[in-house]
Motif scaffolding. Structure first.
Motif, short mmCIF file in Angstrom:
data_model
loop_
_atom_site.label_atom_id
_atom_site.label_comp_id
_atom_site.label_asym_id
_atom_site.label_seq_id
_atom_site.Cartn_x
_atom_site.Cartn_y
_atom_site.Cartn_z
N ARG A 68 0.81 -1.21 0.00
CA ARG A 68 0.00 0.00 0.00
C ARG A 68 0.85 1.27 0.00
O ARG A 68 0.63 2.18 -0.79
CB ARG A 68 -0.93 -0.02 1.20
CG ARG A 68 -1.96 1.07 1.18
CD ARG A 68 -2.76 1.11 2.44
NE ARG A 68 -2.21 2.21 3.21
CZ ARG A 68 -2.10 2.24 4.52
NH1 ARG A 68 -2.48 1.23 5.23
NH2 ARG A 68 -1.59 3.28 5.13
N GLU A 69 1.83 1.32 0.87
CA GLU A 69 2.68 2.50 0.97
C GLU A 69 3.47 2.73 -0.31
O GLU A 69 3.66 3.87 -0.74
CB GLU A 69 3.62 2.38 2.17
CG GLU A 69 2.90 2.43 3.50
CD GLU A 69 3.83 2.17 4.67
OE1 GLU A 69 5.05 2.05 4.45
OE2 GLU A 69 3.32 2.10 5.79
N GLU A 72 1.08 4.27 -2.78
CA GLU A 72 0.80 5.66 -2.41
C GLU A 72 1.98 6.57 -2.76
O GLU A 72 1.79 7.70 -3.20
CB GLU A 72 0.47 5.77 -0.92
CG GLU A 72 -0.89 5.21 -0.56
CD GLU A 72 -1.15 5.25 0.93
OE1 GLU A 72 -0.19 5.14 1.73
OE2 GLU A 72 -2.32 5.40 1.30
N LEU A 107 -7.04 1.31 -4.28
CA LEU A 107 -6.97 2.77 -4.31
C LEU A 107 -8.32 3.41 -3.99
O LEU A 107 -8.37 4.44 -3.33
CB LEU A 107 -6.46 3.25 -5.67
CG LEU A 107 -5.02 2.85 -6.00
CD1 LEU A 107 -4.64 3.35 -7.38
CD2 LEU A 107 -4.06 3.35 -4.95
N LEU A 110 -8.78 3.45 -0.38
CA LEU A 110 -7.91 4.45 0.25
C LEU A 110 -8.38 5.87 -0.02
O LEU A 110 -7.78 6.82 0.48
CB LEU A 110 -6.47 4.28 -0.26
CG LEU A 110 -5.78 2.98 0.14
CD1 LEU A 110 -4.43 2.88 -0.51
CD2 LEU A 110 -5.68 2.86 1.65
N PHE A 112 -8.75 7.32 -3.19
CA PHE A 112 -8.32 7.88 -4.47
C PHE A 112 -9.43 7.73 -5.49
O PHE A 112 -10.17 6.74 -5.49
CB PHE A 112 -7.06 7.18 -4.98
CG PHE A 112 -5.84 7.48 -4.16
CD1 PHE A 112 -5.13 8.64 -4.37
CD2 PHE A 112 -5.40 6.59 -3.20
CE1 PHE A 112 -4.00 8.93 -3.63
CE2 PHE A 112 -4.28 6.87 -2.45
CZ PHE A 112 -3.57 8.03 -2.66
#
Length: 115
Positions: A68-69, A72, A107, A110, A112
């Motif tokens: 995930r990071e 991002e 995404l 999250l 987005f």
């Protein structure tokens, strides 16, 4: 998968079990199947309630959760990056091959958007 039966029905069932009825008798009184009555009665005896368990897989345990990071960070570097470019960058950097729609699902969870 269908939706669980209402909590009001489950609480009525629990009250009948606590009054001493068997799971089968409580189920027949509420016009449920005997199998559902046995399952719910077991749940009332072991857990103390007849609430439904959460459906679906646990959140955050998917294939992409560890990356995930990384995703991002790629988006922060280039906000106009496409899903296909994200997919290819993930495969190249981490050796993880996923469908671009899996990245889109992550995404969207999250926050987005593609607009």
């Amino acid at each position: 998968m269908s939706a669980p039966l209402p909590l009001a029905l489950r609480s009525r069932f629990q009250r009948l079990i606590e009054e001493g009825l068997s799971g089968r008798a409580a189920a027949l009184r509420l016009k449920l199947s005997p199998a559902t009555g046995a399952r719910w009665a077991h749940q009332v005896r072991t857990k103390g309630h007849a609430k439904p368990d959460p459906q679906g897989p646990p959140r955050g345990k998917g294939k992409l959760a560890p990356y995930r990071e990384f995703l991002e960070e790629l988006i922060a570097q280039d906000p106009d990056i496409t899903l296909f470019e994200l997919r290819d960058a993930l495969a190249e950097a981490e050796g993880v091959r996923v469908h671009h729609s899996s990245i889109a699902n992550l995404l969207s969870r999250l926050g987005f958007t593609y607009k």
